[in-house]
Design a protein around this motif. Structure first.
Motif, PDB file in Angstrom:
ATOM      1  N   ARG A  53       0.837  -1.211   0.000  1.00 55.56           N
ATOM      2  CA  ARG A  53       0.000   0.000   0.000  1.00 55.56           C
ATOM      3  C   ARG A  53       0.869   1.258   0.000  1.00 55.56           C
ATOM      4  NH1 ARG A  53      -5.272  -1.037   1.003  1.00 55.56           N
ATOM      5  NH2 ARG A  53      -5.755   1.002   1.882  1.00 55.56           N
ATOM      6  N   ALA A  84       0.092   0.209 -10.953  1.00 61.46           N
ATOM      7  CA  ALA A  84      -1.261  -0.353 -10.989  1.00 61.46           C
ATOM      8  C   ALA A  84      -1.276  -1.526 -10.024  1.00 61.46           C
ATOM      9  CB  ALA A  84      -1.620  -0.807 -12.391  1.00 61.46           C
ATOM     10  N   LEU A  85      -2.409  -1.710  -9.372  1.00 64.88           N
ATOM     11  CA  LEU A  85      -2.502  -2.696  -8.300  1.00 64.88           C
ATOM     12  C   LEU A  85      -3.486  -3.787  -8.700  1.00 64.88           C
ATOM     13  CD1 LEU A  85      -1.981  -3.558  -5.352  1.00 64.88           C
ATOM     14  CD2 LEU A  85      -3.678  -1.888  -4.642  1.00 64.88           C
ATOM     15  N   PHE A  87      -5.670  -6.534  -6.900  1.00 69.23           N
ATOM     16  CA  PHE A  87      -6.089  -6.821  -5.529  1.00 69.23           C
ATOM     17  C   PHE A  87      -6.177  -8.320  -5.275  1.00 69.23           C
ATOM     18  CE2 PHE A  87      -7.272  -2.557  -6.283  1.00 69.23           C
ATOM     19  CZ  PHE A  87      -7.313  -1.925  -5.056  1.00 69.23           C
ATOM     20  N   ASN A  89      -8.647  -9.885  -3.887  1.00 68.95           N
ATOM     21  CA  ASN A  89      -9.944 -10.385  -4.372  1.00 68.95           C
ATOM     22  C   ASN A  89     -10.252  -9.840  -5.773  1.00 68.95           C
ATOM     23  OD1 ASN A  89     -10.580  -7.767  -3.889  1.00 68.95           O
ATOM     24  ND2 ASN A  89     -12.280  -8.167  -2.502  1.00 68.95           N
ATOM     25  N   ALA A  91     -11.159  -7.308  -7.096  1.00 66.80           N
ATOM     26  CA  ALA A  91     -11.957  -6.068  -7.126  1.00 66.80           C
ATOM     27  C   ALA A  91     -12.393  -5.700  -8.534  1.00 66.80           C
ATOM     28  CB  ALA A  91     -11.186  -4.913  -6.468  1.00 66.80           C
ATOM     29  N   LEU A  92     -12.812  -6.680  -9.303  1.00 65.15           N
ATOM     30  CA  LEU A  92     -13.426  -6.355 -10.594  1.00 65.15           C
ATOM     31  C   LEU A  92     -14.758  -5.667 -10.309  1.00 65.15           C
ATOM     32  CD1 LEU A  92     -12.776  -9.665 -12.559  1.00 65.15           C
ATOM     33  CD2 LEU A  92     -11.470  -7.543 -12.635  1.00 65.15           C
ATOM     34  N   PHE A  93     -15.138  -4.718 -11.167  1.00 63.62           N
ATOM     35  CA  PHE A  93     -16.410  -4.032 -10.942  1.00 63.62           C
ATOM     36  C   PHE A  93     -17.547  -4.940 -11.397  1.00 63.62           C
ATOM     37  CE2 PHE A  93     -13.330  -0.517 -11.912  1.00 63.62           C
ATOM     38  CZ  PHE A  93     -13.123  -0.183 -10.573  1.00 63.62           C
ATOM     39  N   PRO A  94     -18.377  -5.406 -10.479  1.00 63.91           N
ATOM     40  CA  PRO A  94     -19.333  -6.468 -10.809  1.00 63.91           C
ATOM     41  C   PRO A  94     -20.432  -6.021 -11.770  1.00 63.91           C
ATOM     42  CG  PRO A  94     -19.723  -5.652  -8.595  1.00 63.91           C
ATOM     43  CD  PRO A  94     -18.476  -4.990  -9.082  1.00 63.91           C
ATOM     44  N   LEU A  95     -20.700  -4.722 -11.827  1.00 66.25           N
ATOM     45  CA  LEU A  95     -21.819  -4.264 -12.654  1.00 66.25           C
ATOM     46  C   LEU A  95     -21.366  -3.814 -14.033  1.00 66.25           C
ATOM     47  CD1 LEU A  95     -23.603  -2.267  -9.830  1.00 66.25           C
ATOM     48  CD2 LEU A  95     -24.194  -4.526 -10.664  1.00 66.25           C
ATOM     49  N   MET A  96     -20.047  -3.871 -14.271  1.00 63.60           N
ATOM     50  CA  MET A  96     -19.548  -3.491 -15.594  1.00 63.60           C
ATOM     51  C   MET A  96     -19.137  -4.753 -16.351  1.00 63.60           C
ATOM     52  SD  MET A  96     -17.075  -0.304 -14.711  1.00 63.60           S
ATOM     53  CE  MET A  96     -17.424   0.770 -13.318  1.00 63.60           C
ATOM     54  N   ARG A 152      -6.917  -5.250 -16.988  1.00 64.95           N
ATOM     55  CA  ARG A 152      -7.390  -3.951 -16.500  1.00 64.95           C
ATOM     56  C   ARG A 152      -6.223  -3.123 -15.958  1.00 64.95           C
ATOM     57  NH1 ARG A 152     -11.683  -3.453 -11.602  1.00 64.95           N
ATOM     58  NH2 ARG A 152      -9.820  -3.904 -10.387  1.00 64.95           N
ATOM     59  N   ALA A 153      -5.324  -3.811 -15.240  1.00 63.62           N
ATOM     60  CA  ALA A 153      -4.184  -3.095 -14.671  1.00 63.62           C
ATOM     61  C   ALA A 153      -3.211  -2.673 -15.763  1.00 63.62           C
ATOM     62  CB  ALA A 153      -3.487  -3.963 -13.642  1.00 63.62           C
TER      63      ALA A 153
ATOM     64  N   ASP C 241     -17.628  -3.559  -1.254  1.00 62.68           N
ATOM     65  CA  ASP C 241     -16.237  -3.901  -0.959  1.00 62.68           C
ATOM     66  C   ASP C 241     -15.364  -2.658  -1.127  1.00 62.68           C
ATOM     67  OD1 ASP C 241     -13.757  -4.949  -0.790  1.00 62.68           O
ATOM     68  OD2 ASP C 241     -13.861  -6.110  -2.658  1.00 62.68           O
ATOM     69  N   ASN C 243     -12.359  -2.423  -1.551  1.00 62.56           N
ATOM     70  CA  ASN C 243     -11.387  -2.625  -2.629  1.00 62.56           C
ATOM     71  C   ASN C 243     -11.891  -2.050  -3.949  1.00 62.56           C
ATOM     72  OD1 ASN C 243      -9.506  -3.848  -1.074  1.00 62.56           O
ATOM     73  ND2 ASN C 243      -9.945  -5.929  -1.750  1.00 62.56           N
ATOM     74  N   GLN C 244     -13.219  -2.082  -4.131  1.00 61.00           N
ATOM     75  CA  GLN C 244     -13.794  -1.541  -5.359  1.00 61.00           C
ATOM     76  C   GLN C 244     -13.453  -0.065  -5.493  1.00 61.00           C
ATOM     77  OE1 GLN C 244     -16.389  -2.972  -7.598  1.00 61.00           O
ATOM     78  NE2 GLN C 244     -15.459  -4.869  -6.929  1.00 61.00           N
ATOM     79  N   ALA C 247      -9.698   0.247  -6.057  1.00 62.61           N
ATOM     80  CA  ALA C 247      -9.325  -0.142  -7.417  1.00 62.61           C
ATOM     81  C   ALA C 247      -9.628   0.994  -8.386  1.00 62.61           C
ATOM     82  CB  ALA C 247     -10.077  -1.400  -7.835  1.00 62.61           C
ATOM     83  N   ASP C 250      -7.116   3.692  -7.896  1.00 60.90           N
ATOM     84  CA  ASP C 250      -5.826   3.267  -8.420  1.00 60.90           C
ATOM     85  C   ASP C 250      -5.781   3.404  -9.937  1.00 60.90           C
ATOM     86  OD1 ASP C 250      -3.209   1.999  -7.929  1.00 60.90           O
ATOM     87  OD2 ASP C 250      -4.058   0.361  -9.120  1.00 60.90           O
ATOM     88  N   LEU C 251      -6.935   3.202 -10.557  1.00 61.32           N
ATOM     89  CA  LEU C 251      -6.990   3.309 -12.023  1.00 61.32           C
ATOM     90  C   LEU C 251      -7.208   4.743 -12.473  1.00 61.32           C
ATOM     91  CD1 LEU C 251      -9.097   0.112 -12.708  1.00 61.32           C
ATOM     92  CD2 LEU C 251      -6.713   0.466 -13.301  1.00 61.32           C
ATOM     93  N   ARG C 261     -19.524   6.010 -11.012  1.00 62.98           N
ATOM     94  CA  ARG C 261     -19.295   4.765 -11.738  1.00 62.98           C
ATOM     95  C   ARG C 261     -19.306   3.524 -10.864  1.00 62.98           C
ATOM     96  NH1 ARG C 261     -19.580   3.409 -16.408  1.00 62.98           N
ATOM     97  NH2 ARG C 261     -17.500   2.715 -16.902  1.00 62.98           N
ATOM     98  N   VAL C 262     -18.945   3.659  -9.589  1.00 64.77           N
ATOM     99  CA  VAL C 262     -18.811   2.471  -8.747  1.00 64.77           C
ATOM    100  C   VAL C 262     -19.808   2.457  -7.583  1.00 64.77           C
ATOM    101  CG1 VAL C 262     -17.240   1.161  -7.276  1.00 64.77           C
ATOM    102  CG2 VAL C 262     -16.374   2.243  -9.347  1.00 64.77           C
ATOM    103  N   PRO C 265     -23.844   2.967  -8.714  1.00 66.76           N
ATOM    104  CA  PRO C 265     -24.402   1.744  -9.334  1.00 66.76           C
ATOM    105  C   PRO C 265     -24.600   0.613  -8.322  1.00 66.76           C
ATOM    106  CG  PRO C 265     -22.690   2.653 -10.736  1.00 66.76           C
ATOM    107  CD  PRO C 265     -22.675   3.456  -9.473  1.00 66.76           C
ATOM    108  N   ARG C 268     -27.805   1.128  -6.095  1.00 67.52           N
ATOM    109  CA  ARG C 268     -29.113   1.244  -6.757  1.00 67.52           C
ATOM    110  C   ARG C 268     -30.279   0.648  -5.983  1.00 67.52           C
ATOM    111  NH1 ARG C 268     -27.233  -1.314 -11.786  1.00 67.52           N
ATOM    112  NH2 ARG C 268     -28.591  -2.796 -10.762  1.00 67.52           N
TER     113      ARG C 268
END
Lengths: 349, 268, 349
Positions: A53, A84-85, A87, A89, A91-96, A152-153, C241, C243-244, C247, C250-251, C261-262, C265, C268
């Motif tokens: 971190r 770029a990190l 994670f 878990n 930390a993918l964005f679940p809704l995208m 993504r990273a 999370d 981390n979301q 992340a 970080d991006l 965006r995160v 959504p 909602r």
């Protein structure tokens, strides 16, 4: 398209992190070469995630300095660092969608929709996920998610990729496959990789160099071979691979080697710390470096023990031996056919 | 320390403090006015403190009968809405697909319907059957939506019930009823307790549904509402203070119980 | 049914069905259906009542003629002929009177007629109040959302879990005090002689008639129902999370982009629940306008419904008004679900 990125050098100068009275990272000096695959190996709670971190910019050091590419990063947030990190878990964005995930960093940098989509598709191609571009992360397998996180990273073209145990959720087969893939990507892009793990296998197979960390302190830095074969600290000896440990006293110290008196007899061992005569010490012996001998044979480094049990692990078998009050572990290469070890016998190395 | 930004953090904290002040300001006003010896209730004029409003409240017959009615209704609502809510949840647990979806929608609909409409429709319906509005219609109207709360709570709990437990009991020779009584019900017990508390509070504090369904009768809360219209006695603030007191005691008890529960869990 | 019997046994299954149908049919469905039915009819003078009254007039004329004839007969000298003629004339008179009475009964006995007239009864004045109620409720909802989002986010993501729990418990306290009493407190605060006007007076501002202008209704309504926005938002943000967020940062995402965006959504379902509850409670609130205005400001639509039922005692129109409110609330639910792409399952916590 921006050209191939190259890795940057990382430097810690007396960096430390305190949370209140808790010293998470002791003052640390560290230099990671550009394009290096560098692992930080240690048990959970050793401060390796805090160190990460520190590099990613979610944390500033309580004291000391953090430099990336020769520039001090203190006070620079994660969005403005060339890092770029990935994670733990992911930390993918679940809704995208997968594509939107990969394009996210570019979107934040103001790329037009057309450009960022094209670039994201390119990246998905390199990780063989073009088919999955429209899916949601939840619809992917573990390995695919992993590759999305990597893409993504990489999309933001970092000079340093920081990985926080990203493989820990995968099963063994997939983990081994992803190790190779990560190594490949690193070689192809030339990015500096800093890889956090508590799994010695991962660290040993992938890294150019490994830092072994314990209680907020780096106890050893070296190539995988150095760390495994020549641990220069008791912690790295026992944490990396298995070890048999003997209490002893140096009987005759010399450059490179020493004779050690233990309860099980006198042994000859390397003396990396150049201990003088009479010093109490610990002697470590790898289980795979021990052999079973007949009653007669080599005279040096020999002890008598009784075989208690034998467990076949696959490529090798593990013997549990009793030598007086000490339990020893020996790994024998498995060549087929049950050995005729009923009990009793000598061990030597 | 972290890059969430100290500056924006401070702004958020100030904002939160303001929000809390906003939430608690009326309670403070209630406290002051309830002890103030001045009528109509006011906090700008202070003529000394008094307990007069409390003694007036104590002597008020209609408040007492309202309280009795409130308690009668609440108990009846608990006895009616919990079995209904549980039945609904059990039914849904065995019913999938479209039918389940429709049934679910119907069961939660009372929560998304304005309370007064539930009250009105109940009164209209029972007048068709020849029954006049009163305590009974109030009970039925309240139960219609309080059962929805119970259903949601039971459903959440049932989703965490390990089905193999029930199967194991059946395998060991229990009848379905026995398995229900020995496995499912004990598992639901904590929810029964919380659902009872929630049902009681929802019933006791309800105004919107009750005022439209109770006819000529009254509860404590509808009586308070009536007093607010006819004459402005600081007695209302005295009731408010009692409400605050009971709530605080309830919150403390709840906190203590939770702490004890946590300690018990730690011991295990 | 078979599934139910298999799971619980016959007696228990029957009991479950009994209670469930009592609730669903007896307490939810039947009353709604009857209310809708009630809103669709009214008692009217029967069809063709105009012709009937013309006929009645005609019959009265005949009656007068007969009466005249009868008085002429009374002059007849011959007693037996007179009696006979009087008899026939009496019979004719009685028949005529009976017919008139029958027609008059038909004319004045109203019949049940299905019609949309109850809705049309609203008229422009009441319709204006209806619209005002909807618009004001939408405004209350929007304000509550704007006020609560930062609070819910701060508590859920920036506080430690223990502190967050304490804060939420503290917020339950004002919520547990009866709605009416809290509104009454605002009535005191915003009174013409209240502390707010006293404070404004110190700065030389003339007292503002908050209650009389309807501002009071608005302020108290936001206050009364705001917690129905805080809790759903908090519950859903708590599951995000962290981390979301990291992340995204970080991006390279700015705070604004992180939220749009995160965070939003993800939130909602909570936003949908909060908005639906707040709107429904505001539009259906009787207590707030009742207590805050005490008849001094233009009424809320719920007050009109109350009047139809308990003062004008026209239940058909009352039911029509109530149904209009229900339709608006249902419409709002569907719009929110569509807009935020959430299902009913997401909505019920």
């Amino acid at each position: 398209m921006t050209g191939q990125t190259t890795g940057m050098e990382i430097e810690l100068r007396r960096s430390e992190v305190r949370f209140g009275s808790f010293q998470a990272v002791q003052p640390t000096d560290l230099r990671i070469a550009p394009g290096e695959f560098f692992s930080i190996l240690g048990p959970s709670g050793c401060g390796k995630t805090t160190l990460l971190r520190l590099l990613s910019g979610f944390l500033d050091p309580t004291a000391g300095d953090v430099l990336i590419g020769g520039k001090s990063m203190v006070g620079t947030g994660p969005s403005d660092r060339p890092t770029a990190l990935i994670f733990q878990n992911l930390a993918l964005f679940p809704l995208m969608s997968v594509l939107e995930n990969v394009a996210f960093g570019l979107e934040m940098r103001g790329w037009s929709k057309v450009r960022r989509r094209a670039r994201a598709m390119e990246l998905l191609e390199t990780v063989a996920l073009t088919e999955q571009a429209g899916k949601l992360p939840a619809q992917l397998s573990g390995g695919q998610k992993q590759r999305v996180a990597i893409a993504r990273a990489l999309a933001v073209e970092p000079a340093v990729l920081l990985l926080d145990e990203p493989l820990s959720a995968l099963d063994l087969k997939l983990r081994q496959h992803m190790r190779a893939e990560l190594k490949q990507i690193q070689a192809r892009t030339g990015i500096t990789f800093v890889y956090i793990t508590h799994d010695q296998g991962e660290a040993l197979t992938m890294s150019d160099r490994i830092a072994v960390m314990n209680h907020g302190r780096i106890v050893q830095i070296g190539t995988p071979d150095e760390v495994y074969d020549h641990p220069d600290a008791a912690f790295s000896a026992t944490f990396v691979g298995e070890m048999n440990v003997f209490d002893g006293k140096v009987a005759a110290g010399a450059d490179g080697f020493a004779r050690i008196d233990t309860r099980l007899g006198q042994f000859r061992a390397t003396n990396p710390k150049r201990l003088a005569d009479g010093a109490t010490t610990l002697m470590f012996v790898r289980p795979e470096r021990m052999r079973l001998l007949d009653a007669a044979g080599v005279a040096e480094n020999r002890l008598a023990a009784v075989v208690q049990r034998r467990d076949l692990e696959g490529a090798y078998s593990t013997l549990t031996l009793q030598a007086q009050d000490q339990v020893l572990t020996v790994h024998l290469q498995h060549l087929g056919g049950a050995d005729q070890l009923a009990g009793g016998g000598d061990a030597g190395f | 320390m972290s890059h969430t930004g100290m500056g924006s953090n401070l702004v958020l904290r100030i904002y939160m403090a303001l929000f809390f002040a906003y939430m608690f300001l009326p309670l403070g006003v209630m406290l002051v006015a309830g002890f103030s010896d001045y009528s109509p209730p006011s906090i700008t004029v202070w003529r000394g403190g008094t307990l007069r409003w409390f003694s007036e409240l104590w002597a008020d017959e209609r408040m007492w009968s309202g309280l009795t009615n409130s308690l009668i209704i609440a108990v009846a609502v608990i006895l009616l809405s919990l079995p209904m809510g549980l039945s609904g949840a059990l039914l849904l647990s065995k019913l999938g697909g479209r039918a389940g979806g429709v049934l679910y929608a119907v069961m939660v609909s009372p929560l998304l319907t304005p309370g007064l409409i539930i009250g009105i429709s109940t009164v209209i319906f029972w007048r068709h059957l020849g029954a006049a509005a009163g305590l009974v219609t109030a009970i039925l109207a309240q139960s219609a939506f309080i059962a929805s709360y119970a259903m949601l709570m039971f459903m959440a709990r049932l989703q965490r019930l390990d089905n193999t437990l029930q199967e194991a009991a059946l395998d060991l020779g229990a009848t379905q009823a026995q398995a229900f009584r020995r496995i499912t019900l004990p598992f639901l017990r904590p929810t029964v307790v919380t659902a009872t508390v929630i049902a009681f509070l929802q019933s006791f504090e309800n105004y919107n549904t009750t005022i439209f369904s109770i006819g000529g009768q009254h509860t404590l809360v509808t009586e308070i509402g009536a007093r607010m219209r006819f004459g402005m006695s600081p007695m209302i603030n005295a009731i408010g203070i009692l409400f605050i007191l009971v709530t605080l005691i309830g919150a403390v008890i709840w906190g203590v119980l939770r702490q004890r529960e946590r300690k018990l869990e730690d011991l295990r | 049914m078979t599934r139910l019997t298999r799971a619980f046994g016959r007696p228990l299954a029957l009991l479950i069905l009994l209670f469930a149908s009592l609730w669903i049919l007896g307490l939810i469905a039947a009353p709604q259906v009857i209310m809708i039915e009630q809103s669709l009819w009214r008692m009217e003078r029967p069809e063709g009542s105009a012709e009937i009254s013309v006929r009645i007039d005609g019959l009265y004329n005949q009656l007068d003629v007969l009466a005249l004839d009868r008085s002429a007969v009374e002059a007849e000298a011959d007693a037996s002929i007179r009696a006979q003629k009087l008899d026939t004339s009496d019979v004719a008179l009685a028949a005529l009177e009976a017919e008139i009475a029958g027609l008059e009964a038909t004319e004045s006995t109203p019949v049940k007629v299905y019609t949309l007239a109850n809705f049309a009864q609203m008229g422009s004045a009441h319709f204006a109040i209806f619209l005002k109620t909807i618009v004001a409720s939408l405004a209350v909802t929007a304000i509550a959302l704007a006020v609560c989002y930062p609070i819910a986010f701060a508590v859920a993501k920036l506080e430690t879990p223990q502190r967050a729990g304490m804060i939420m418990l503290a917020l339950v306290i004002p919520y547990a005090i009866n709605e009416l009493l809290r509104i009454f407190a605002w009535q005191m605060i915003l009174n013409y002689n209240g502390p707010v006007n006293a404070l404004l007076g110190l700065f030389g501002v003339e007292p503002i008639p908050f209650l009389e202008s309807g501002t009071g209704v608005f302020v108290a309504m936001v206050y009364a129902y705001i917690l129905f926005m805080v809790f759903p938002l908090y519950n859903v943000l708590e599951t995000l999370d962290s981390n979301q967020i990291e992340a995204a940062r970080d991006l390279g995402a700015s705070s604004w982009r992180i939220h749009t965006r995160v965070v939003i959504p993800h939130a909602r379902p909570g936003i949908a629940v909060g908005c639906i509850m707040t709107f429904m409670l505001s539009a259906g609130s009787y207590a707030v306008p009742y207590i805050m205005t005490r008849g001094t400001a233009a009424p809320w639509f719920t007050q009109l419904i109350y009047n139809r039922f308990f003062e004008a005692t026209n239940w058909n129109v009352g039911a029509a008004y109530a149904l209009s409110l229900l339709v608006i609330c249902t419409l709002f639910i569907f719009v929110m679900m569509r807009l935020l792409k959430v299902s009913l399952k997401d909505i019920a916590k």
